[in-house]
Structure formats: C-alpha cells, structure tokens
Scaffold this motif. Structure first.
Motif, PDB file in Angstrom:
ATOM      1  N   LEU A  25       0.830  -1.207   0.000  1.00  0.00           N
ATOM      2  CA  LEU A  25       0.000   0.000   0.000  1.00  0.00           C
ATOM      3  C   LEU A  25       0.865   1.258   0.000  1.00  0.00           C
ATOM      4  CD1 LEU A  25      -2.731  -1.127   2.553  1.00  0.00           C
ATOM      5  CD2 LEU A  25      -3.137  -0.525   0.155  1.00  0.00           C
ATOM      6  N   THR A  26       1.935   1.233   0.794  1.00  0.00           N
ATOM      7  CA  THR A  26       2.843   2.380   0.837  1.00  0.00           C
ATOM      8  C   THR A  26       3.505   2.596  -0.518  1.00  0.00           C
ATOM      9  OG1 THR A  26       3.272   2.010   3.186  1.00  0.00           O
ATOM     10  CG2 THR A  26       4.873   3.337   1.978  1.00  0.00           C
ATOM     11  N   THR A  27       3.945   1.508  -1.143  1.00  0.00           N
ATOM     12  CA  THR A  27       4.591   1.617  -2.451  1.00  0.00           C
ATOM     13  C   THR A  27       3.631   2.190  -3.481  1.00  0.00           C
ATOM     14  OG1 THR A  27       6.040  -0.246  -1.957  1.00  0.00           O
ATOM     15  CG2 THR A  27       5.762   0.329  -4.275  1.00  0.00           C
ATOM     16  N   ARG A  28       2.398   1.696  -3.494  1.00  0.00           N
ATOM     17  CA  ARG A  28       1.442   2.191  -4.486  1.00  0.00           C
ATOM     18  C   ARG A  28       1.143   3.676  -4.267  1.00  0.00           C
ATOM     19  NH1 ARG A  28      -4.655  -0.063  -4.955  1.00  0.00           N
ATOM     20  NH2 ARG A  28      -4.813   1.121  -3.021  1.00  0.00           N
ATOM     21  N   ARG A  29       1.164   4.118  -3.034  1.00  0.00           N
ATOM     22  CA  ARG A  29       0.818   5.509  -2.756  1.00  0.00           C
ATOM     23  C   ARG A  29       1.970   6.462  -3.009  1.00  0.00           C
ATOM     24  NH1 ARG A  29      -0.223   4.790   2.072  1.00  0.00           N
ATOM     25  NH2 ARG A  29       1.620   5.733   3.044  1.00  0.00           N
ATOM     26  N   THR A  30       3.218   6.012  -2.786  1.00  0.00           N
ATOM     27  CA  THR A  30       4.339   6.955  -2.755  1.00  0.00           C
ATOM     28  C   THR A  30       5.343   6.804  -3.883  1.00  0.00           C
ATOM     29  OG1 THR A  30       5.649   5.494  -1.317  1.00  0.00           O
ATOM     30  CG2 THR A  30       4.168   7.061  -0.242  1.00  0.00           C
ATOM     31  N   HIS A  31       5.386   5.657  -4.568  1.00  0.00           N
ATOM     32  CA  HIS A  31       6.463   5.457  -5.541  1.00  0.00           C
ATOM     33  C   HIS A  31       6.242   6.303  -6.783  1.00  0.00           C
ATOM     34  CE1 HIS A  31       9.643   3.445  -7.781  1.00  0.00           C
ATOM     35  NE2 HIS A  31      10.016   2.898  -6.643  1.00  0.00           N
ATOM     36  N   ASN A  33       7.425   5.700  -9.876  1.00  0.00           N
ATOM     37  CA  ASN A  33       7.380   4.959 -11.141  1.00  0.00           C
ATOM     38  C   ASN A  33       6.027   4.287 -11.307  1.00  0.00           C
ATOM     39  OD1 ASN A  33       7.743   2.444 -12.886  1.00  0.00           O
ATOM     40  ND2 ASN A  33       9.695   3.488 -13.219  1.00  0.00           N
ATOM     41  N   ARG A  34       5.382   4.531 -12.447  1.00  0.00           N
ATOM     42  CA  ARG A  34       4.034   3.993 -12.683  1.00  0.00           C
ATOM     43  C   ARG A  34       4.034   2.471 -12.708  1.00  0.00           C
ATOM     44  NH1 ARG A  34       1.344   2.465 -17.296  1.00  0.00           N
ATOM     45  NH2 ARG A  34       3.144   3.095 -18.525  1.00  0.00           N
ATOM     46  N   ARG A  39       2.613  -2.845 -10.224  1.00  0.00           N
ATOM     47  CA  ARG A  39       2.986  -4.115  -9.597  1.00  0.00           C
ATOM     48  C   ARG A  39       2.573  -4.141  -8.128  1.00  0.00           C
ATOM     49  NH1 ARG A  39       7.637  -3.330 -12.905  1.00  0.00           N
ATOM     50  NH2 ARG A  39       8.868  -2.524 -11.158  1.00  0.00           N
ATOM     51  N   ALA A  40       2.673  -2.998  -7.458  1.00  0.00           N
ATOM     52  CA  ALA A  40       2.240  -2.933  -6.059  1.00  0.00           C
ATOM     53  C   ALA A  40       0.743  -3.197  -5.949  1.00  0.00           C
ATOM     54  CB  ALA A  40       2.589  -1.571  -5.460  1.00  0.00           C
ATOM     55  N   SER A  41      -0.032  -2.713  -6.901  1.00  0.00           N
ATOM     56  CA  SER A  41      -1.479  -2.965  -6.890  1.00  0.00           C
ATOM     57  C   SER A  41      -1.775  -4.454  -7.011  1.00  0.00           C
ATOM     58  CB  SER A  41      -2.161  -2.202  -8.036  1.00  0.00           C
ATOM     59  OG  SER A  41      -2.023  -0.808  -7.861  1.00  0.00           O
ATOM     60  N   ALA A  42      -1.003  -5.150  -7.855  1.00  0.00           N
ATOM     61  CA  ALA A  42      -1.184  -6.602  -7.982  1.00  0.00           C
ATOM     62  C   ALA A  42      -0.852  -7.304  -6.675  1.00  0.00           C
ATOM     63  CB  ALA A  42      -0.321  -7.137  -9.123  1.00  0.00           C
ATOM     64  N   ARG A  43       0.207  -6.838  -5.996  1.00  0.00           N
ATOM     65  CA  ARG A  43       0.554  -7.441  -4.699  1.00  0.00           C
ATOM     66  C   ARG A  43      -0.541  -7.190  -3.676  1.00  0.00           C
ATOM     67  NH1 ARG A  43       5.538  -5.145  -5.765  1.00  0.00           N
ATOM     68  NH2 ARG A  43       5.338  -3.623  -4.095  1.00  0.00           N
ATOM     69  N   PRO A 216      12.117   8.602 -15.156  1.00  0.00           N
ATOM     70  CA  PRO A 216      11.836   8.721 -13.727  1.00  0.00           C
ATOM     71  C   PRO A 216      11.240  10.082 -13.391  1.00  0.00           C
ATOM     72  CG  PRO A 216      13.981   7.714 -14.063  1.00  0.00           C
ATOM     73  CD  PRO A 216      13.502   8.150 -15.419  1.00  0.00           C
ATOM     74  N   HIS A 217      10.271  10.078 -12.489  1.00  0.00           N
ATOM     75  CA  HIS A 217       9.545  11.303 -12.158  1.00  0.00           C
ATOM     76  C   HIS A 217      10.488  12.418 -11.715  1.00  0.00           C
ATOM     77  CE1 HIS A 217       6.292  13.850 -10.731  1.00  0.00           C
ATOM     78  NE2 HIS A 217       6.923  13.960  -9.576  1.00  0.00           N
TER      79      HIS A 217
END
Length: 764
Positions: A25-31, A33-34, A39-43, A216-217
């Motif tokens: 959840l943290t990765t999906r919110r803060t990373h 890179n799209r 991939r975080a959403s799949a996890r 990269p952003h």
C-alpha cells in the motif's frame, strides 16, 4: 517477520501478510514509477486474498494442500513467503485465446466455456487437433495443467487407452475450473542440452519494456525545471531588476516594461498548466504573484510586499549572480547541456523499432549490432538528433535478449546471482531429463511441461512436508512407463549437473546455492543416476525443531570428507560423533504439532549454546546455522559427490580471495536499519563458512599464500572496519597456524546470535 503458530502446527498467523500488505500500500501511494505502482497494486490484491482466507479460516497455511477441495498438483498463485492466495493459475478469468476458441467452436455455452472447451478437446475432433499440434510443435505450455490433454492425445495415438482413461478420470472433476489444453505458440525445440541457447528475456519482452519506458519522475521534474522554470525565474528577476533604484524594486518602469512583464506572467500560467509545479517552497510561485502585482497596480503594494520582493531579488543575485552575467549564463548552459539529452523513453522506442524484424519469442546472438547511433530517419521520427548515442540504461535492457550458453550469459553479466541462474537452468535440465524418452514428440511435451512446472512458486510448509514433485502430476505419472534412462541420457544429466554446479560455485562462491537451484541439482542428479542429497535452506521462523533423515545422511557424509582439514578444526567439529548420528525414525511424514527434538537438532543446539524446542527465530537460526556448518550445506556433496573438486581445484585460491573481498565489501555497506545489518552479517557469515571450506581444500603452501593475500587485502581496508572484523581474521589465522582459535583475541565468525552481535555498528 516472525509467523505465529497454533498448537496444531497449521494456522499460520496473519501478521506477515498484514506487514506485506502495508508495504504494498505504501509503495502504491508513494512510488514515483508507474510500473512499480501497478505491480504494487497486484501485490495488494494477492495479499487481500490471503488475508480473506486467513480470516475466514478457508485455508490451511503450512499444508501441501491449503485448500481442501484441491489436490496438491493444482498450480496455485503463491505470494511472497509461500502463502497461497486461492487463485488458480490455470483457472480464473478466460484468456483471450479461450474466448477466441469459444467463439469459433459450435456448441460452447456462455458461462460454461472452460468446461465445454475441455470437452471439445476430449472429442475425436479435438484429440485429432491436439495430435497435429503436438507433431507441428504448435503449442505453448505456461502452467503444467495445459499439458494434460496433449498427454491424453499422445497416449491414445500410441494405443495406451487405459492410461489415457485413468488420466481423464483424474482431471474430470476439474474440467469446469482448469484449462487442460495448451495455448497457441511455437514450442521450443529441446535438442541437446549442449546446444541450447539461453536468454534472460525474449526479443518481444525486451521490445515491450523499451516501448513503455518512462523517464523517472524526479528526472522529468528536473528536466522541466531546467527547460521551463529556471529560464522563467531568470527573466522575472531581470525584469524586476529593471525597476530597482537605490537597491529597491518597483521604483521605476522603463518603456514597454509592463507589456513585457504581463506577457512573462502569462508564460508562467501556461507552464503551470502543462508541467509539474515548481520548487517545494514555492519561491517561483511567490515571485509570480508579486510580479503580477507590479504589473497591475504597483502603487498599491504594501511596504511588506516590496521588502519581500527586494529580498527575493537579493537572494537570487547573491546566490547566482546577475541573470545577465557571464558566470550565470555559463551555469545555466551547463544545466541545459546536462538535461539536453532527449529522455530515455525516446531512445527506448528507437531500439524497440529496431527489434521489430526479429522473432518475438527468440533471442539475438549479438544485440550490440542494434546499438548504433540514431540514424537520420530515426531522428526525424522520434525527435532525437541524428548521431545521438543510445544511452547505457537502454543498452542494458537491450542486452537482456542476448542468446548464448549459460557460461556466456554469466560472462556478459546478464546472470548475476544463483537465483537468476536457477531461472535459466530448467531449460537445460528439461533437455537432459527428456533425453530418457525415445519418442521425439513425447520428449518435447515432457520438456515443455518440465519448464512450466519449474515456474511454480513454493508453498510455505510445516512438519517436514515436501513440495509437490513433477512425478505427482497425473499426466507425468501417466507417461512414466515410457521413460527409459540409458547411459547416454544419464551422461547428459551428469554433464549438465557438473557444468551448472561448477559455474554457480565458480561465479558466486560467496553465496549459498538458493533452493530453486538446488531443486535443479536434485533433478539432474536423479536423472544422472547419482545418489546425492541436497539440503534446502530452512526458514528460522517456521523451523519445527527437528531435521529429516536426509540431513543426518549429509552430516555423516560430510564428516567423512572433512577429516584432518582446516574446516573441521576451525568449527571444532567432533567428526566421530557426527558420523554416528542417526535419525530416530526413517519416517519423513511427521505428525503435526510441536516436533520432538532429534539427535542432530540436539547436537546443533548444544554447539550453539541454546536450548531447542522454542519459536524464537534467533534461537532457531542459531541451530540451523550449526546444521549448515555440520553438513557444510551442500559443499561436501558438490565437491565430492558431484565431483566438482577436479573442476575447481585450480580456481580454489581465487574462490577464497573473491569470498573475502565480497565479505569486506558487504560488511562495509551502509545499512538502512538494524534488521538490514543483521541480514548483512548473516550473509557474510555464510560466505565466511564457504571461504573456510575452500581454504581447507588447499594444500599447506597454497593455503599460506591465500591467507597472506587475505591479510594484505584486509589491511588495505579502512581502520574502523579493521577494528570491527579483526577478531575473525585473527581466529582463522590462528587455526591455520595450529594455535587455539581464541588466541590473541581471535573469534569464530557466526551469523546468528540471541544477544546483540559483536559486529553490529552502533546506532549513530
């Protein structure tokens, strides 16, 4: 993270799953890179399924069959740590191919597509189609279940109707849930193990990655700032300097100033709509507001506003110089040159287009042939200057589709770990094991099934249970009578084992072979007729307090090989006691619950100075570490049983020096937290154990030279590290010289400790 256990031995707790869900959840919110967020959403979806089963009590985590209605051979989706999510990799949503088939075959019912398609491939027409696809090699097997009906077709074609009928009866209850027929594609022609061309990724995979590269952003934001915000900033300051008198702004306005300033303010608004917002502190945005006030109604500006504008101008000039000055212009030119190279994603599309003429499922023998500078035609199409060199990050991705032998891929640094090697070897293992089948069609079918089976992720298991084996698949069991290993096939399997094991140890001497790699070694040894035992690395947080019989055998065999050597002296092994070890029972199927401590576990606990039988990961880790010392954790098996010593005798000094350099480098890496430090120490201790083993195989003269080289390398390290690690170096030097290990402050280097480890760096 420690797992909780209930009294039955199953019922693994939810703490690990919750922790992994929180990370995702943290990765999906803060990373930034799209792709990483996707991939975080799949996890997240996987861990939500795991937690759903845990809360409802519908999964028995720790069992070979976590879902009671599914046999062990069904391929499950497995999350990190071995938790099955309940999703079936051969089931679930219909694939695009299944939808296409359903639309083309009469009689397929909506909502019953998978059942009707499986039934179609059991009809005369479907069996005939499968036979033709098998002969033409027109099939792709991504999960093992997709080989089942191809196997039925082969059995029927060869007159083995009884075995075909039994196989169909076994899979019949799952025809509505699982896909038992193959997808479209060209099956890889297996050939001999020695001619197989391996690759880390296919041309199609690499082309897809390059086509979808994102800058990269952070880099994109910096580029936009250099191209848009900084020029705007410079011009705004220059405009305001024109209004200064006696170091105060807004005192005079040259002709045409208001028109130029108004146009510049509009340029800010346009940039603000199309790109990222400027600086975190918003200084540019603040300047934009004050400039607008000057343009619209300067007399109404308060003294505070004018003073703030004066401060902004003064800060700029003090830090960067006058915006029209030569030094400032040179600084901005350097920044523009630094970010003037087109973004990587444009180069990615250039190289992806160069890959279009090649087979998507193939590889390239020389990908660097496509690494030339941008041509004039490419420059016009992709808005890149002709002659621009392809950036290194794009080239690294391109080179992943290089095809070659395992050794060549390691040499090109495309395979950089034992885990990466373990993903490659099944292609060689499949060829070596398939050689035992006389029928060429069956060889290809078996090899394709083997490769798909090796993609299965391992389940978390308790009570000494073993993972599902290839022979447990009903369709592999049905063709087992056709497998007739001969001298040629056994020789091929042994050759692959020798080659891959030597390459793994020679390339990564500091790393213990990962479990997936050991799985291949085990399969190759069996196919080669070698009676070898390979030991998986055990998890400290689910250790049940005893070892299966194969650990006893490995310990006894290692004791026979270690007599009189440096390894046994350094670790203080009582080889006679180890040679007498025997399991209390030959059973490998232990009852659930708290396992009784056996002789090997008791010995290891005594050596570690702890009491066995608890759930402390640190204590369990200390016992497991002693087991790895006593058994050499596969090194004795590889060097003596698999006969690697003859292949690696000459490189042994290099293995010792490589290990030591790696240990020194790893222990000096900055670690983010206490846990990361502990992991680093444990890995370094494993490498140290392997170093001691390699050194023990050297003769006295060669060992003395190696230890002297280690000493020279050690004393070239920073003083702070030398003070920390010197006890370990002294301890090994003492034992090699025949002195007590603890003489002159020497210490034995172990990785696990119930107390704070002596190598830990104090918190700053």
């Amino acid at each position: 993270m420690q797992h909780e256990h209930d009294d039955a031995g199953f019922g693994i707790g939810t703490d690990y799953a919750v922790f992994q869900l929180a990370k995702a959840l943290t990765t999906r919110r803060t990373h930034g890179n799209r792709d990483v967020r996707i991939r975080a959403s799949a996890r997240i979806r996987r861990w939500l399924r795991v937690l759903g089963h845990a809360f409802r009590g519908t999964a028995r985590y720790g069992s070979r069959t976590p879902f009671g209605d599914l046999p062990a051979w069904v391929t499950l989706e497995v999350a990190t740590g071995g938790f099955a999510t309940g999703r079936l990799l051969a089931g679930g949503e219909l694939t695009a191919y299944e939808r296409q088939l359903a639309a083309s075959i009469p009689g397929v019912r909506a909502g019953r597509e998978r059942l009707d398609l499986n039934r179609y491939f059991l009809s005369d027409a479907g069996i005939a189609e499968l036979r033709q696809r098998l002969v033409r090699r027109d099939f792709a097997i991504e999960v093992p279940e997709e080989a089942a009906l191809l196997t039925v077709a082969w059995l029927l074609d060869r007159g083995h109707t009884g075995r075909a009928r039994a196989l169909v009866q076994t899979i019949a209850p799952f025809l509505a849930r699982l896909r038992f027929f193959p997808g479209p594609g060209a099956a890889a022609v297996t050939g001999g193990y020695d001619v197989i061309q391996l690759r880390v990724a296919s041309v199609g995979d690499v082309a897809d990655v390059l086509s979808n590269l994102d800058e990269p952003h952070a880099v994109a934001t910096q580029r936009y700032a250099v191209e848009r915000w900084l020029p705007w900033y410079d011009t705004a300051i220059a405009l305001l300097l024109e209004t200064c008198a006696d170091d105060w702004p807004c005192q005079r306005y040259p002709d045409g100033w208001h028109e130029r300033a108004a146009a510049h303010a509009k340029a800010y608004d346009l940039a603000n709509r199309n790109g990222p917002r400027p600086g975190k502190r918003g200084r540019i945005a603040e300047l934009r507001g004050l400039l607008d006030r000057c343009v619209r109604d300067a007399p109404s500006m308060s003294g505070r506003e004018v003073a703030r504008l004066r401060q902004l101008i003064g800060d700029f000039v003090q830090r960067y110089g006058h915006p029209a000055g030569a030094e400032h212009r040179q600084r901005r030119e350097r920044q523009r040159q630094e970010f003037g190279v087109p973004p990587y994603h444009r180069f990615g599309k250039v190289v992806a287009a160069r890959l279009l003429p090649y087979r998507r499922d193939g590889g390239l023998s020389d990908p660097d042939a496509l690494a030339h500078a941008v041509t004039a035609d490419e420059a016009a199409f992709h808005a890149i200057a002709a002659g621009s060199a392809i950036p290194l990050p794009v080239l690294r991705r391109l080179r992943r589709c290089r095809s070659g032998s395992l050794g060549e891929l390691v040499g090109h640094r495309l395979i950089t770990s034992g885990d990466a090697m373990a993903r490659m070897i099944p292609q060689m293992s499949a060829a070596a094991r398939a050689a035992a089948f006389a029928d060429s069609d069956l060889r290809e079918l078996y090899a394709a099934t083997y490769r798909a089976f090796r993609k299965r992720r391992s389940l978390l298991l308790l009570n000494l249970a073993h993972q599902v084996r290839l022979g447990e698949l009903p369709w592999i069991d049905a063709i087992a009578p056709e497998r007739h290993p001969d001298a040629s096939s056994r020789t091929a399997a042994r050759a692959v084992l020798h080659e891959t094991a030597a390459l793994a140890i020679g390339s990564f001497p500091f790393a213990i072979p990962p479990n997936k790699l050991l799985q291949e070694f085990r399969a190759l040894a069996e196919a080669g007729g070698l009676d070898l035992v390979f030991l998986d690395e055990l998890a400290a947080d689910i250790f049940m307090g005893c070892f299966s019989p194969k650990f006893f055998r490995a310990a006894r065999e290692a004791a026979g090989a270690l007599r009189g050597g440096l390894y046994a002296r350094y670790y203080g092994l009582d080889l006679d006691e180890i040679a007498r070890l025997a399991p209390a029972s030959s059973r490998t199927d232990y009852s659930p619950g708290r396992s009784q401590t056996d002789a090997l576990a008791s010995l290891c606990a005594r050596r570690a100075g702890v009491r066995p039988g608890g759930w402390s990961p640190a204590v369990n880790g200390m016992i497991i570490e002693q087991q790895q010392i006593v058994t050499t954790h596969n090194l004795a098996t590889l060097f003596f049983g698999a006969e690697l010593r003859g292949r690696l005798d000459a490189p042994l000094p290099l293995l010792v020096s490589t290990c030591f350099a790696w240990i020194c480098g790893r222990l000096q890496m900055k670690c983010g937290d206490h846990h990361a430090q502990l992991v680093t120490i444990k890995k370094a201790a494993c490498a140290w154990r392997q170093l001691v083993f390699y050194a023990s195989l050297l003769d006295d003269e060669a060992r003395a030279v190696s230890l002297a080289e280690m000493q020279a390398h050690f004393y070239a390290q920073p003083a702070a590290f030398r003070r920390r690690f010197e006890p370990a170096v002294i301890g090994l030097r003492n034992v090699a010289a025949g002195r007590p290990l603890d003489d002159q402050g020497g210490r034995q280097f172990l990785g696990w400790s119930a107390a704070p480890h002596w190598l830990l760096v104090p918190a700053q």
